[in-house]
Design a protein around this motif. Structure first.
Motif, short mmCIF file in Angstrom:
data_model
loop_
_atom_site.label_atom_id
_atom_site.label_comp_id
_atom_site.label_asym_id
_atom_site.label_seq_id
_atom_site.Cartn_x
_atom_site.Cartn_y
_atom_site.Cartn_z
N GLY A 40 -24.95 17.32 -1.84
CA GLY A 40 -25.06 19.05 -1.79
C GLY A 40 -23.78 19.64 -1.97
N ASP A 42 -20.78 21.82 -1.49
CA ASP A 42 -19.72 22.05 -0.45
C ASP A 42 -18.89 23.42 -0.81
N PRO A 43 -18.95 24.45 -0.26
CA PRO A 43 -18.07 25.79 -0.57
C PRO A 43 -16.74 25.62 -0.49
N HIS A 45 -14.94 26.03 2.33
CA HIS A 45 -14.42 26.92 3.27
C HIS A 45 -13.59 26.20 4.48
N GLU A 210 -21.06 29.70 -4.75
CA GLU A 210 -21.72 29.69 -3.41
C GLU A 210 -22.96 30.16 -3.61
N ALA A 211 -23.10 31.62 -3.64
CA ALA A 211 -24.40 32.07 -3.81
C ALA A 211 -25.43 31.64 -4.80
N ASN A 213 -25.58 28.42 -5.43
CA ASN A 213 -26.40 27.26 -4.78
C ASN A 213 -27.18 27.50 -3.78
N GLU A 214 -26.81 28.55 -2.95
CA GLU A 214 -27.63 29.06 -1.80
C GLU A 214 -29.00 29.64 -2.49
N ARG A 215 -29.13 30.01 -3.46
CA ARG A 215 -30.28 30.40 -4.40
C ARG A 215 -31.16 29.31 -4.58
N GLY A 216 -30.64 28.01 -4.93
CA GLY A 216 -31.29 26.78 -5.10
C GLY A 216 -30.80 26.47 -6.59
N LYS A 218 -28.41 24.36 -8.50
CA LYS A 218 -27.47 23.34 -8.30
C LYS A 218 -26.41 23.45 -9.53
#
Length: 328
Positions: A40, A42-43, A45, A210-211, A213-216, A218
């Motif tokens: 998955g 990893d941003p 941060h 990051e956004a 990937n949060e949206r799905g 990849k």
């Protein structure tokens, strides 16, 4: 006194880093975050932040800072951090100012909060080259920058310092998910290339990634179709004279997780077309409205359709004011 080296450990391999200059020892391998992730996204941060020039706030575990020779870089941390740069260590403090050497090169610093969290700063000293020095630098053609900054904006003033990209330095991690080489101009070169690169752009791209990937969607990085452009190359492709690309503050990007050279099917309709660029455009635009951390990174956003030479993509920059174009 900082030590410079001509060989740096990058991605667990020895490569040359500015061999013509003095030497500095890297503290750890540069992690290649552009390789596909297995567990998955990893941003990258950290639980602490530092503030750099122009109030740029950074909480990334890897970051590059570009300095002119002898520049005083003011670094403020939100908690005491210790400093280690190979030979020199400092007691934990919130004021972490650094004086750049007068000789171009790379110093790698680790900032440690004492609780297992470490930020790696790649501090890069550039080479001076003012507009009056001519349109080439060590044989690499830059071309001519506009004589006056666009509408008086200071970030549109002609650069007076450029980073020489020697063998291997293109692998330098400039943030958790981007390497220096992704932003090189496509202009052919007989020797080493030079570029400028905005630190604000790096922070903005990391936030967009990051956004995404949060949206799905990849993606371990963006494909940077165009990053820095010399004024000469920019003119050769018919782009505007004041393009943010010539100041290192823009990137034309798309998501290509399957490495087929074109934008992935982001909207899930089974085809690769402009609507996928529109989906990425909408995501970036939504961040400018809904993510407070993006307010200091305001800039331009453009949507581009596929052509016979390339697939769809979006333009992102950090010019300092909102601009939008290219909606289909």
């Amino acid at each position: 006194m900082k030590k410079f080296i001509g060989k740096a450990l990058l991605s667990a391999a020895l490569v040359s880093v500015l061999p013509q200059i003095a030497h500095a020892r890297l503290l750890s391998p540069v992690v290649d975050r552009t390789a596909p992730a297995e567990t998955g996204f990893d941003p990258g941060h950290l639980p602490f932040t530092i503030t750099l020039r122009d109030d740029l706030v950074v909480n990334l575990e890897t970051f590059a800072v570009f300095a002119k020779p002898g520049e005083e870089i003011h670094i403020r941390a939100d908690r005491p951090l210790s400093w280690l740069d190979g030979e020199t260590s400092r007691e934990a403090a919130t004021d972490l100012d650094w004086t750049a050497p007068v000789t171009p090169g790379l110093t790698q610093v680790q900032l440690d909060d004492g609780e297992g969290h470490i930020m790696t700063l790649n501090l890069v000293v550039m080479q001076s080259h003012a507009p009056d020095d001519g349109e080439t630098i060590n044989g690499y053609r830059l071309g001519s920058y506009p004589s006056e900054p666009y509408r008086g904006h200071e970030n549109y003033r002609a650069p007076e310092n450029f980073l020489e990209v020697t063998d291997g330095l293109e692998d330098l991690a400039v943030s958790p998910h981007f390497r220096l080489g992704q932003f090189l101009c496509k202009q052919p070169a007989d020797g080493n290339q030079y570029l400028v690169l905005s630190e604000r752009l790096l922070v903005k791209l990391e936030g967009i990634l990051e956004a995404a990937n949060e949206r799905g969607w990849k993606a371990d990085t963006f494909t940077v179709m165009s990053g820095y452009r010399t004024p000469a190359y920019n003119a050769s492709i018919g782009n505007g004279r004041h393009s943010r690309h010539i100041y290192g503050g823009a990137a034309d990007i798309f998501i290509d997780a399957n490495n087929d050279g074109v934008m992935d099917d982001l909207n899930g309709d089974g085809v690769h077309d402009r609507r996928d660029a529109a989906a990425l455009f909408d995501l970036v635009d939504s961040l400018s409205h809904n993510a407070p951390q993006f307010t200091p990174l305001i800039g331009g956003l453009g949507e581009y359709p596929p052509t016979s030479n390339h697939g769809p993509f979006v333009h992102v920059d950090e010019r300092g004011w909102r601009a939008r174009w290219g909606r289909g």
